[in-house]
Design a protein around this motif. Structure first.
Motif, PDB file in Angstrom:
ATOM      1  N   UNK A 195       0.827  -1.211   0.000  1.00  0.00           N
ATOM      2  CA  UNK A 195       0.000   0.000   0.000  1.00  0.00           C
ATOM      3  C   UNK A 195       0.863   1.263   0.000  1.00  0.00           C
ATOM      4  N   UNK A 196       1.850   1.325   0.889  1.00  0.00           N
ATOM      5  CA  UNK A 196       2.683   2.531   0.970  1.00  0.00           C
ATOM      6  C   UNK A 196       3.510   2.707  -0.298  1.00  0.00           C
ATOM      7  N   UNK A 197       3.956   1.619  -0.890  1.00  0.00           N
ATOM      8  CA  UNK A 197       4.689   1.719  -2.155  1.00  0.00           C
ATOM      9  C   UNK A 197       3.804   2.291  -3.248  1.00  0.00           C
ATOM     10  N   UNK A 198       2.539   1.848  -3.292  1.00  0.00           N
ATOM     11  CA  UNK A 198       1.603   2.364  -4.286  1.00  0.00           C
ATOM     12  C   UNK A 198       1.303   3.837  -4.049  1.00  0.00           C
ATOM     13  N   UNK A 199       1.215   4.231  -2.780  1.00  0.00           N
ATOM     14  CA  UNK A 199       1.014   5.657  -2.460  1.00  0.00           C
ATOM     15  C   UNK A 199       2.177   6.474  -3.003  1.00  0.00           C
TER      16      UNK A 199
END
Length: 278
Positions: A192-196
């Protein structure tokens, strides 16, 4: 499995399998596909179009009629496809028995589970858009089949991975966010944080990390991993080739640069079409 040479007629007009964009030309090739892709056996391949192809292109009237009758009776997948294997003795007795067991085990699973397996299988074949469609269908079945939050979270996570491979990072971010709601694991959090980060910026990732209470050590490790992944992209053959083409431009070789870039973009486009089915 036994090695079978093609001994029967090969058709001039192939049977096109939409799921993984494959043409088959003989009953042996059909059996090979059925044997190795039981997770993809649904109405997109097991239909009257297949029966007509067997009849008209391979001249297998009896087999085509038998399979058509079974389809009309809404028989199980195993009942429909096993006659094709018997037609040319494609499997040995033991192989046939083991294959029947595999089919029965697969068919005994809940529909929603079979849908997820199908999506994962398409993802593994780099058919990302087809995988997304199957995952969405899987989620639409949640009210009809009993599944837990872990299962739902895994579907959202895998769908996010498929969107990420298509470079549709906003969609990937939303899928990972939903996955985190159902499956709050370290792996999902990193996705999730990588996609953000990929859909927005490092600052947005920092803000979201604070909101979720992510430890600074974990965030620093994730940023390092993102940097390593980004750098590794340029070390792939595609990345190296792109840099070589840019070098032509810096050398003033404009015409050669444009020709090479057009060819390179064409190859990337072909790859995108293969992966999306469009």
């Amino acid at each position: 499995m036994s090695y079978i040479l093609c001994k029967t007629k090969r058709s001039e007009i192939p049977f096109y399998i939409e799921n993984i964009s494959v043409n088959i030309y003989s009953i042996e090739e059909l059996c090979f596909y059925l044997y190795h892709n039981i997770y993809l056996l649904d109405e997109t391949i097991l239909n009257e179009r297949l029966c007509f192809w067997l009849r008209d292109e391979l001249g297998m009237d009896v087999l085509a009629r038998r399979m058509m009758q079974l389809l009309d009776q809404e028989a199980s997948v195993s009942a429909v496809i096993l006659p094709a294997f018997k037609e040319i003795h494609y499997l040995s007795h033991d192989e046939f028995r083991m294959f029947s067991v595999r089919l029965n085990q697969f068919e005994s699973q809940p529909r929603v589970t079979k849908q997820k397996i199908k999506g994962d299988y398409l993802f593994g074949h780099e058919k990302y858009m087809n995988a997304v469609k199957v995952y969405r269908n899987c989620l639409s079945m949640q009210g009809k089949d009993i599944t837990g939050s872990q299962f739902t979270g895994s579907v959202y996570h895998n769908m996010g991975c498929a969107y990420a491979r298509l470079l549709q990072m906003d969609e990937a971010k939303e899928c990972f966010r939903r996955a985190w709601e159902y499956l709050p694991t370290h792996a999902v959090l990193k996705s999730y944080l990588t996609a953000v980060y990929m859909a927005g910026s490092e600052e947005e990732m920092d803000q979201e990390a604070v909101r979720l209470g992510v430890e600074n050590k974990i965030l620093a490790e994730l940023k390092q991993k993102i940097g390593e992944t980004r750098d590794s992209l340029w070390q792939t053959r595609s990345g190296e080739r792109y840099m070589e083409i840019l070098e032509l431009k810096s050398q003033g070789r404009r015409q050669e640069y444009e020709e090479q870039m057009d060819r390179f973009l064409g190859e990337l486009t072909d790859g995108y079409h293969r992966n999306t089915g469009f």
